[in-house]
Design an enzyme around this catalytic site. Structure first.
Site, PDB file in Angstrom:
ATOM      1  N   CYS A  84       0.792  -1.232   0.000  1.00 37.56           N
ATOM      2  CA  CYS A  84       0.000   0.000   0.000  1.00 37.56           C
ATOM      3  C   CYS A  84       0.823   1.279   0.000  1.00 37.56           C
ATOM      4  CB  CYS A  84      -0.955  -0.009   1.193  1.00 37.56           C
ATOM      5  SG  CYS A  84      -1.907  -1.538   1.285  1.00 37.56           S
ATOM      6  N   HIS A 116      -3.216   7.399   6.459  1.00 44.73           N
ATOM      7  CA  HIS A 116      -3.365   6.133   5.732  1.00 44.73           C
ATOM      8  C   HIS A 116      -4.734   5.548   6.055  1.00 44.73           C
ATOM      9  CE1 HIS A 116      -2.230   2.594   3.572  1.00 44.73           C
ATOM     10  NE2 HIS A 116      -2.273   1.817   4.646  1.00 44.73           N
ATOM     11  N   THR A 126      -9.021  -0.504   9.726  1.00 42.01           N
ATOM     12  CA  THR A 126      -8.847  -1.726  10.511  1.00 42.01           C
ATOM     13  C   THR A 126      -8.482  -1.310  11.937  1.00 42.01           C
ATOM     14  OG1 THR A 126      -6.483  -1.913   9.986  1.00 42.01           O
ATOM     15  CG2 THR A 126      -8.037  -3.013   8.508  1.00 42.01           C
ATOM     16  N   PRO A 127      -8.863  -2.107  12.933  1.00 39.00           N
ATOM     17  CA  PRO A 127      -8.582  -1.718  14.317  1.00 39.00           C
ATOM     18  C   PRO A 127      -7.112  -1.431  14.575  1.00 39.00           C
ATOM     19  CG  PRO A 127     -10.164  -3.520  14.275  1.00 39.00           C
ATOM     20  CD  PRO A 127      -9.696  -3.338  12.860  1.00 39.00           C
ATOM     21  N   ALA A 128      -6.211  -2.308  14.099  1.00 39.83           N
ATOM     22  CA  ALA A 128      -4.786  -2.144  14.402  1.00 39.83           C
ATOM     23  C   ALA A 128      -4.180  -0.960  13.664  1.00 39.83           C
ATOM     24  CB  ALA A 128      -4.031  -3.423  14.046  1.00 39.83           C
ATOM     25  N   GLU A 135      -1.323   4.129  13.607  1.00 42.01           N
ATOM     26  CA  GLU A 135      -1.049   5.402  12.954  1.00 42.01           C
ATOM     27  C   GLU A 135      -1.369   6.570  13.877  1.00 42.01           C
ATOM     28  OE1 GLU A 135      -1.772   7.754   8.730  1.00 42.01           O
ATOM     29  OE2 GLU A 135      -3.127   6.123   9.293  1.00 42.01           O
ATOM     30  N   LYS A 148     -10.355   7.183   2.714  1.00 33.11           N
ATOM     31  CA  LYS A 148     -10.681   5.862   2.186  1.00 33.11           C
ATOM     32  C   LYS A 148     -12.167   5.519   2.312  1.00 33.11           C
ATOM     33  CE  LYS A 148      -6.091   3.814   2.403  1.00 33.11           C
ATOM     34  NZ  LYS A 148      -5.317   5.036   2.602  1.00 33.11           N
ATOM     35  N   HIS A 184      -9.935   1.448  -0.068  1.00 30.82           N
ATOM     36  CA  HIS A 184      -8.478   1.328   0.000  1.00 30.82           C
ATOM     37  C   HIS A 184      -7.994   0.810  -1.348  1.00 30.82           C
ATOM     38  CE1 HIS A 184      -4.478   0.849   1.091  1.00 30.82           C
ATOM     39  NE2 HIS A 184      -4.559   0.020   2.114  1.00 30.82           N
ATOM     40  N   PHE A 239       1.997  -3.472   3.994  1.00 32.19           N
ATOM     41  CA  PHE A 239       2.322  -4.725   4.672  1.00 32.19           C
ATOM     42  C   PHE A 239       3.845  -4.868   4.762  1.00 32.19           C
ATOM     43  CE2 PHE A 239      -1.626  -7.629   3.934  1.00 32.19           C
ATOM     44  CZ  PHE A 239      -2.344  -6.839   4.809  1.00 32.19           C
TER      45      PHE A 239
END
Length: 404
Positions: free
Chosen positions: A162, A294, A298-300, A305, A325, A330, A389
């Site tokens: 990404c 970004h 997502t939770p994490a 960030e 997003k 995304h 990732f």
């Protein structure tokens, strides 16, 4: 960076429509282009950001060997906002061997490979029509655009998930600074495919509703597709228009390699990329008027960030921030370029995009999240984040320079 590079042209084609006009309209009104997933044969309870009109695009006959969804999207995006002509004009000014091409993608034309595997014969052989080199191969994207434009200078594809197309801006700046090019066409193209949809679903990262970045009840991301480009030129070689111009003031890259798919919980790599971008731009956190997160929903990711941004912007804790997003989905390898264009539009038109989809701000994210579109006529500097990732991170600083 020896001197900022001017974005003499830019464009983005997303689920909101072809070119920057529908994108700007959505930014001003907080609109979303997401819809329930009905892509191909996917049977997943999620929402996607699908670009309209891709199937009707036809490649030039002499480039038919490149035909796939990703390259049709690439061409659709190139032709928007007069970008292809602007690129050809730059090539005429600088020469075919002096304009670099750096593009980002994550899955390229993998949809063609998916279709080919369905048609394997009894011995497992793929059908004759499938050409990996010109479709699925990540390098095929830059090869297609290079051949379309007749370029003969440096040309390559970056595939770092990404962060891919954000890193394209940094790579182009290095090429120009090294004297290998006088200008660069940068961007990213990523199209929907089953591998991505089912892959993120298997990781339990897709949301059953439109994604809600920064929301306390967010359930995951919405996959989108897009094509976005920018033309970068040295200030002394860029055409003068007599109006304010948008420049790439700085960039930062890092690789924290914390985990294959999870971000560092304290945003260590994100912090490093942001700090580098500010330093390279010669700016402090107080100089930034908006942060394009970004923000995958997502939770994490959003927590990580949030921690990273809060640390870097400790002396500017109320800096407005949002993820766009919820409008586009995304777009993976295209996300960095799409959000660079969004940042440029924010600077050009003096606006703060909203974090569309957010209803209840997560109290664990210590940021000033923009809940609705706002006017920002004094906006001068924007920082845009793209994190991939494997801990591959990139941050860009774009600035508005008034005409002399």
């Amino acid at each position: 960076m020896t001197a900022p590079l001017v974005l003499t042209a830019f464009t983005a084609t997303t689920a909101l429509g072809v070119g920057t006009a529908p994108l700007l309209d959505a930014l001003r009104n907080g609109a979303s282009g997401l819809k329930p997933c009905d892509f191909e044969t996917a049977d997943i309870a999620t929402w996607t950001g699908e670009v309209p009109g891709i199937d009707s695009v036809q490649l030039p006959p002499d480039l038919a060997v490149y035909d796939c969804r990703n390259h049709r999207l690439a061409l659709l995006g190139l032709q928007a906002d007069g970008f292809e002509q602007a690129a050809r004009d730059a090539i005429a000014r600088h020469g075919t061997d002096r304009v670099a091409l750096v593009l980002g993608t994550s899955t390229s034309g993998i949809l063609s490979a998916e279709a080919a595997y369905r048609e394997r014969d009894a011995d497992g052989a793929l059908p004759d029509w499938f050409d990996y080199r010109t479709t699925h191969n990540t390098g095929a994207l830059s090869s297609f655009v290079r051949d379309l434009l007749g370029l003969r200078g440096p040309a390559f594809t970056i595939s770092t998930a990404c962060s891919s197309s954000a890193k394209a801006f940094a790579a182009a700046d290095r090429l120009i600074a090294a004297g290998l090019a006088d200008a660069a066409i940068v961007g990213g193209v990523d199209s929907l495919c089953l591998t991505t949809l089912y892959g993120f679903s298997s990781l339990e990262l897709t949301s059953p509703e439109p994604c809600r970045p920064g929301d306390a009840n967010r359930q995951g991301l919405s996959i989108g597709e897009a094509a976005a480009y920018a033309l970068l030129e040295r200030a002394d070689a860029a055409p003068t228009t007599g109006t304010a111009r948008i420049v790439l003031a700085g960039w930062g890259e890092s690789s924290d390699a914390h985990h294959m798919s999870a971000p560092h919980p304290e945003g260590r790599g994100a912090r490093a990329a942001m700090a580098q971008a500010l330093e390279r731009a010669g700016l402090s956190a107080q100089d930034i008027g908006y942060v394009n997160l970004h923000g995958t929903a997502t939770p994490a990711n959003d927590l990580s960030e949030g921690a990273g941004v809060a640390a870097v912007f400790a002396e500017n804790a109320r800096v407005p921030a949002s993820s766009t997003k919820g409008m586009t989905g995304h777009t993976l390898g295209a996300a960095g370029a799409v959000e660079a264009v969004i940042s440029a539009l924010a600077l050009q038109h003096g606006l703060l995009p909203a974090s569309v989809g957010m209803q209840t701000p997560d109290p664990a994210i210590p940021l000033n999240i923009v809940s609705g579109p706002q006017a920002a006529p004094g906006l001068r500097n924007v920082l845009s984040n793209s994190f991939g990732f494997g801990g591959s991170n990139a941050s860009l600083v774009l600035s508005r320079e008034e005409a002399a």
